[in-house]
Design an enzyme around this catalytic site. Structure first.
Site, mmCIF file in Angstrom:
data_model
loop_
_atom_site.group_PDB
_atom_site.id
_atom_site.type_symbol
_atom_site.label_atom_id
_atom_site.label_comp_id
_atom_site.label_asym_id
_atom_site.label_seq_id
_atom_site.Cartn_x
_atom_site.Cartn_y
_atom_site.Cartn_z
ATOM 1 N N THR A 284 0.815 -1.212 0.000
ATOM 2 C CA THR A 284 0.000 0.000 0.000
ATOM 3 C C THR A 284 0.852 1.267 0.000
ATOM 4 O O THR A 284 0.502 2.263 -0.638
ATOM 5 C CB THR A 284 -0.917 0.003 1.229
ATOM 6 O OG1 THR A 284 -0.123 -0.227 2.411
ATOM 7 C CG2 THR A 284 -1.972 -1.091 1.128
ATOM 8 N N GLU B 127 1.540 -4.791 11.563
ATOM 9 C CA GLU B 127 0.855 -5.805 10.764
ATOM 10 C C GLU B 127 0.839 -7.133 11.511
ATOM 11 O O GLU B 127 1.745 -7.439 12.306
ATOM 12 C CB GLU B 127 1.544 -5.963 9.405
ATOM 13 C CG GLU B 127 1.471 -4.729 8.528
ATOM 14 C CD GLU B 127 0.053 -4.341 8.168
ATOM 15 O OE1 GLU B 127 -0.795 -5.246 8.027
ATOM 16 O OE2 GLU B 127 -0.224 -3.131 8.040
ATOM 17 N N LYS C 231 -42.985 -1.377 -27.285
ATOM 18 C CA LYS C 231 -41.685 -0.733 -27.507
ATOM 19 C C LYS C 231 -41.902 0.507 -28.366
ATOM 20 O O LYS C 231 -42.495 0.423 -29.432
ATOM 21 C CB LYS C 231 -40.724 -1.714 -28.178
ATOM 22 C CG LYS C 231 -39.278 -1.228 -28.307
ATOM 23 C CD LYS C 231 -38.988 -0.457 -29.580
ATOM 24 C CE LYS C 231 -39.207 -1.281 -30.822
ATOM 25 N NZ LYS C 231 -38.958 -0.483 -32.058
ATOM 26 N N HIS D 220 -54.065 -9.013 -24.028
ATOM 27 C CA HIS D 220 -53.442 -10.335 -24.091
ATOM 28 C C HIS D 220 -52.581 -10.499 -25.342
ATOM 29 O O HIS D 220 -52.980 -10.110 -26.437
ATOM 30 C CB HIS D 220 -54.495 -11.458 -24.139
ATOM 31 C CG HIS D 220 -55.808 -11.126 -23.525
ATOM 32 N ND1 HIS D 220 -56.085 -11.371 -22.206
ATOM 33 C CD2 HIS D 220 -56.924 -10.559 -24.054
ATOM 34 C CE1 HIS D 220 -57.319 -10.978 -21.938
ATOM 35 N NE2 HIS D 220 -57.850 -10.474 -23.041
#
EC number: 2.7.7.23
Length: 456
Positions: free
Chosen positions: A82, A154, A351, A363
Site C-alpha cells: 500500500t 501488521e 416498444k 393479451h
C-alpha cells in the site's frame, strides 16, 4: 478540524485472484454497479478536487468501464504494498491539500463516515479509521500508549501481546499532502512481507510529535473488503438490508425486506407497496399508492399515482400515467408510454409505443413503433408489423378504434378514429374514420369430410 482542499487516492491495482475471474476485482458489481464506482461516488460526494485511481492488473478494462469518470490514472506496475501504491500517486499531491486514502474493494464506505474522519484529522496529523473486532486475526493492530495511537503493526510482524489487541486498522486514512509525501519518501520494506506499508507512517507521525485521531465507522460493513465472491455476496446483502430499512422508515411497504433489491435510485410517494423479489435498477419513480407485484423488474421508469403492476412484469425506460394497470407477465420496453387508466395485460410487449387514455391491450400482443389513441381496444394476438427487414415503420391508431383478435397491422399504416378491424384481419392500407375493415379468407364448410387415418 481541517479546512484544506481535498484529493482522494483509490487503490485498485490488485488482481483479485480469489475471485477466479477475468474481470478485475474492483469491477465486479455490487448493487448493479462496479465496486470501485461506489468508492468513486463517495469521493465525489465529498467534493474532492481530484481523484487519483492507482491501477495495475486489468488497466484497459478499468479504463473502458470508467471512461466517463473524472479520474487521474496512476499506474502501479508492480504491487509492492500500500505504501508503494501511494508513492506512485505522491508526485501529484499538492502541499496545501489533504489526501484521503481509500480502496476500490471496500465499496460501502459512506461519505458521512469519511466526513467525520476528515473533520477529526488534527492539524499536521493523521485521521485514521479503525474498528474493534472480536476476531482481529490477519489485520494490522492499532498500538496505543496512554490511549494515544502511536503506531500500527501488521499481523505477521506482531508480537503475541500485540496480537491480543482487538482494535484494527481499516487502511483508510487522511493526512496533509506535504506531510504525506515526506513520510512516504522514508518508507522501507524491512518487514516479513518485503512490502512498503503505508501503516508505517503512523509511527513516523508519532515520532514527530504529530497527533493521530482514530475514528470508528457507523457500520462494520463500511470497512469490510472483498477478496472473494462469498464476501461480495455478504456485502450485497448488507447493502440491500440498509436500503430496505431506509425505505421502510420512509413509508414504503416492503412485503419482505430480505427479498428486495435496489440497484439504483428509488423516488417514491406515499403508501407504496412492493411485494417480494422485486428488482429496481437505474432511477425509478413511483407515485402515491402504487402497488408493485412479486417478481417485477423496474428500470429507469416512471409510474404515476394509483397504478398497479401485477407480478412478473418487466418495465424499462417507460412512463405510466395515473391509474394504469400492467401485467402479469407484461413487458414495457424503452419508449413505451401509457396515458391514464390504460391497461396492458399478460404477455403483451410494447416498444416505442404510446397507449392512449383508457385504452386496453389485454393479451398476447406486440405493439412496436405505434401511436394509439384513447379508448382503443387491442384484441388478443394483435401485432403491429413494424420492421420490413431493413427499417422500422410506425402504426397510427385513432381514438375509439376496435381491433379484433389475431389482427396484423403492417406499417406504415394509419387507422382512423372509430374504425373497426375484424378479427383475423391483415391491414396493409390506411383505414378511414368509422370504417370496418376485414380481410379474412372466405369460410368454407365441407359436409361428410373425414380425417385421414394413420397407416399401421
Amino acid at each position: 478540524m481541517s479546512t484544506s482542499p481535498l484529493s482522494v487516492v483509490i487503490l485498485a491495482a490488485g488482481k483479485g485472484t480469489r475471485m477466479y475471474s477475468d474481470l478485475p476485482k474492483v469491477l465486479h458489481p455490487l448493487a448493479g454497479k462496479p465496486m470501485v464506482q461506489h468508492v468513486i461516488d463517495s469521493a465525489l460526494t465529498l467534493g474532492a478536487r481530484q481523484v487519483h485511481l492507482v491501477y495495475g492488473h486489468g488497466g484497459d478494462l478499468l479504463k473502458a468501464h470508467l471512461s466517463g469518470q473524472p479520474l487521474n490514472w496512476v499506474l502501479q506496475a508492480q504491487q509492492l504494498g500500500t505504501g508503494h501504491a501511494m508513492q506512485q500517486a505522491a508526485p501529484d499531491f499538492s502541499d496545501d491539500e489533504d489526501i484521503l486514502m481509500l480502496y476500490g474493494d471496500v465499496p460501502l464506505i459512506s461519505a458521512a463516515t469519511l466526513q467525520r474522519l476528515i473533520a477529526a484529522k488534527p492539524q499536521g496529523g493523521i485521521g485514521l479509521l479503525t474498528v474493534k473486532l472480536d476476531d482481529p486475526s490477519g489485520y494490522g493492530r492499532i498500538v496505543r500508549h496512554h490511549d494515544r495511537v502511536v503506531g500500527i503493526v501488521e499481523h505477521k510482524d506482531a508480537s503475541e501481546a500485540q496480537r491480543r489487541i482487538n482494535e484494527i486498522n481499516t487502511g483508510i486514512l487522511v493526512a496533509n499532502g506535504v506531510d504525506l509525501k515526506r513520510w512516504l519518501a522514508r518508507l522501507d520494506n524491512n518487514n516479513a512481507q518485503g512490502e512498503f506499508y503505508i501503516t508505517d507512517i503512523i509511527a513516523m507521525a508519532h515520532q514527530e510529535g504529530r497527533q493521530i485521531a482514530a475514528v470508528h465507522p457507523e457500520r462494520l460493513s463500511e470497512v469490510e473488503g472483498v477478496n472473494n465472491r462469498l464476501q461480495l455476496s455478504a456485502l450485497e446483502r448488507a447493502y440491500q438490508q440498509q436500503q430496505a430499512q431506509r425505505l421502510l422508515l420512509a413509508g414504503v411497504m416492503l412485503t419482505d425486506p430480505a427479498r428486495f433489491d435496489l440497484r439504483g435510485e428509488l423516488v417514491h410517494g406515499r403508501d407504496v407497496v412492493i411485494d417480494t423479489n422485486v428488482i429496481i435498477e437505474g432511477k425509478v419513480t413511483l407515485g402515491n399508492r402504487v402497488h408493485i407485484g412479486s417478481g417485477c423488474v423496474l428500470k429507469d421508469c416512471q409510474i404515476a399515482d394509483d397504478s398497479v403492476i401485477s407480478p412478473y412484469t418487466v418495465i424499462e425506460g417507460a412512463r405510466l400515467a395515473q391509474a394504469c394497470t400492467v401485467g402479469p407477465f407484461a413487458r414495457l420496453r424503452p419508449g413505451a408510454c401509457l396515458d391514464a387508466e390504460a391497461h396492458v395485460g399478460n404477455f403483451v410487449e410494447m416498444k416505442k409505443a404510446h397507449l392512449g387514455r383508457g385504452s386496453k391491450a389485454g393479451h398476447l400482443s406486440y405493439l412496436g413503433d405505434a401511436e394509439i389513441g384513447a379508448g382503443v381496444n387491442i384484441g388478443a394476438g394483435t401485432i403491429t408489423c413494424n420492421y420490413d427487414g431493413a427499417n422500422k415503420h410506425q402504426t397510427v391508431i385513432g381514438d375509439d378504434v376496435f381491433v379484433g383478435s389475431d389482427s396484423q397491422l403492417v406499417a406504415p399504416v394509419t387507422v382512423g378514429r372509430g374504425a373497426t378491424i375484424a378479427a383475423g384481419t391483415t391491414v396493409t392500407k390506411n383505414v378511414g374514420d368509422g370504417e370496418l375493415v376485414l380481410s379474412r379468407v372466405k369460410q368454407v364448410q365441407l359436409s361428410g369430410w373425414e380425417r385421414p387415418v394413420k397407416k399401421k
